[in-house]
Write an enzyme that holds these catalytic residues in place. Structure first.
Site, PDB file in Angstrom:
ATOM      1  N   GLU A 155       0.815  -1.230   0.000  1.00 49.60           N
ATOM      2  CA  GLU A 155       0.000   0.000   0.000  1.00 49.60           C
ATOM      3  C   GLU A 155       0.842   1.271   0.000  1.00 49.60           C
ATOM      4  O   GLU A 155       0.470   2.257  -0.628  1.00 49.60           O
ATOM      5  CB  GLU A 155      -0.954   0.004   1.201  1.00 49.60           C
ATOM      6  CG  GLU A 155      -2.043  -1.057   1.079  1.00 49.60           C
ATOM      7  CD  GLU A 155      -2.966  -1.090   2.275  1.00 49.60           C
ATOM      8  OE1 GLU A 155      -3.786  -0.173   2.429  1.00 49.60           O
ATOM      9  OE2 GLU A 155      -2.864  -2.033   3.088  1.00 49.60           O
ATOM     10  N   HIS A 193       7.640 -26.869   3.612  1.00 45.93           N
ATOM     11  CA  HIS A 193       6.916 -28.042   3.123  1.00 45.93           C
ATOM     12  C   HIS A 193       6.332 -27.812   1.736  1.00 45.93           C
ATOM     13  O   HIS A 193       5.572 -28.633   1.252  1.00 45.93           O
ATOM     14  CB  HIS A 193       5.825 -28.427   4.127  1.00 45.93           C
ATOM     15  CG  HIS A 193       6.409 -28.797   5.456  1.00 45.93           C
ATOM     16  ND1 HIS A 193       6.809 -30.083   5.769  1.00 45.93           N
ATOM     17  CD2 HIS A 193       6.727 -28.026   6.529  1.00 45.93           C
ATOM     18  CE1 HIS A 193       7.322 -30.092   6.994  1.00 45.93           C
ATOM     19  NE2 HIS A 193       7.285 -28.861   7.471  1.00 45.93           N
ATOM     20  N   LYS A 245     -13.811   0.158  -4.046  1.00 45.06           N
ATOM     21  CA  LYS A 245     -14.948   0.369  -3.131  1.00 45.06           C
ATOM     22  C   LYS A 245     -16.049   1.175  -3.846  1.00 45.06           C
ATOM     23  O   LYS A 245     -17.232   0.888  -3.702  1.00 45.06           O
ATOM     24  CB  LYS A 245     -14.482   1.085  -1.860  1.00 45.06           C
ATOM     25  CG  LYS A 245     -13.678   0.179  -0.904  1.00 45.06           C
ATOM     26  CD  LYS A 245     -13.269   0.896   0.382  1.00 45.06           C
ATOM     27  CE  LYS A 245     -12.498  -0.022   1.319  1.00 45.06           C
ATOM     28  NZ  LYS A 245     -12.035   0.585   2.553  1.00 45.06           N
TER      29      LYS A 245
END
Ligand code: F6R
Length: 340
Positions: free
Chosen positions: A205, A221, A316
């Site tokens: 950001e 893993h 948004k």
């Protein structure tokens, strides 16, 4: 704003928090720069604390009936409002940390336990207010953090990011090593894990720069296998930063050394940052403050303004436009009125 981390924690240390009863089961909801405080609290909590970063409530909440705490700096984040709405429908009283918006309005009308934090910042720049308030709400019985601990953590933040702070030099060196590289933040699970997430999102950001984070032991893993096929690219264009804490289990410490050895030929390990301070909170705060500085140094190197987040705001706006004036939030305001 980054330099204000310490003073925000100090502010939270002086807050008089509402008392929450029956905190056996906890669900803390919030997104982005607000939700990260839930991850920090989960790492400090001595009981299960579910971090919830989506709409509604999980199925288990119907049986367990957790204390829901909603964190939203703006008070207008639709996912978080939807959690509150679901909590009310389930007959639960949410607690709230916000600077205003719909959430403050609902909390005021419902008389819900809440802490109002000072408005006017980017949510991610209000971490000291939000995290400090959440820790005060949960209390020392749950997270082991007192006002004194918050004052000490504030001092640690000042030592790193305050004027003349010790973090600036190291942040500059790390940013130099990371320039032109996608940043991987590696940490052990535990205290440094949520901080790695914060580093990633701050680099995203503030610097508008790709980054990801992975945790040991899990990355050994799977991700450890990933560095060979594109090695000519990753050697030049990826940089790993390791976040270390003296409290990490010996197994994690051993894995850091071996993982760097196994992958070091194919991906560049740029540097290591060790936590500072005594309490777990101080150690998290010191690593967090370093990440904020590195994200700022990268923003400067990228030539971008670290403050605005145009893509988030655009998204948004698009969602609100697509939902139309009778949006879910507008409807839920009515529903919430009906319930209270
Ligand atoms: C912006 C930022 C975002 C917001 C997120 C949720 O600085 O960090 O990640 O935090 O979009 O908004 P709030 O925090 O207002 O609920």
């Amino acid at each position: 704003m980054i330099g204000g981390f310490g003073s925000q924690l100090r502010w939270a240390a002086e807050v008089d928090p509402p008392v929450l009863e029956g905190l056996e089961h906890l669900l803390v909801a919030g997104m982005g720069g607000s939700g990260i405080s839930a991850d920090f609290a989960a790492a400090l909590s001595n009981r299960p604390l579910a971090v919830h970063k989506t709409y509604g409530l999980p199925a288990w909440a119907a049986g367990t009936r957790p204390q829901v705490i909603a964190l939203s700096y703006s008070g207008n984040t639709e996912e978080t409002l939807s959690v509150v709405e679901a909590a009310i429908k389930a007959g639960l009283t949410p607690a709230v940390v916000t600077s205003g918006g719909t959430l403050a309005e609902w909390a005021g009308r419902g008389g819900w336990p809440s802490i109002g934090v000072p408005p006017g910042l980017q949510p991610r720049a209000a971490l000291g207010y939000l995290l400090g308030s959440l820790l005060r709400l949960l209390g020392p019985g749950v997270v082991g953090v007192t006002s004194e601990h918050l004052h000490a953590a504030a001092q640690t933040a000042d030592t790193v990011v305050g004027p003349g702070g010790v973090g600036w030099g190291l942040a500059g060196d790390l940013a130099q090593g990371l320039e032109g590289r996608i940043v991987g933040v590696y940490a052990g699970t535990g205290l440094a894990g949520p901080v790695a997430q914060r580093w990633k999102t701050q680099i995203n950001e503030n610097a508008k720069w790709p980054a990801w984070y992975s945790l040991l032991p899990e990355l050994d893993h799977n991700e450890i296998v990933s560095w060979t096929s594109l090695a000519t690219l990753t050697r030049r264009r990826v940089g790993i930063v390791a976040l270390r804490d003296r409290g990490e289990p010996p197994g994690v410490a051993a894995r850091f050394a071996h993982t760097a050895e196994v992958t070091g030929g194919d991906v560049n390990w740029v540097g290591e940052v060790w936590s500072q301070g005594d309490s777990p909170l101080e150690r998290m705060v010191s690593l967090t403050a370093m990440g904020d500085l590195v994200s700022l140094e990268l923003a400067i190197r990228a030539g971008v303004d670290p403050v605005p987040v145009a893509a988030i705001e655009d998204l948004k706006r698009r969602l609100a436009e697509a939902a139309g004036p009778e949006s879910r939030t507008a409807q839920s305001k009515q529903e919430i009125k009906g319930v209270m």
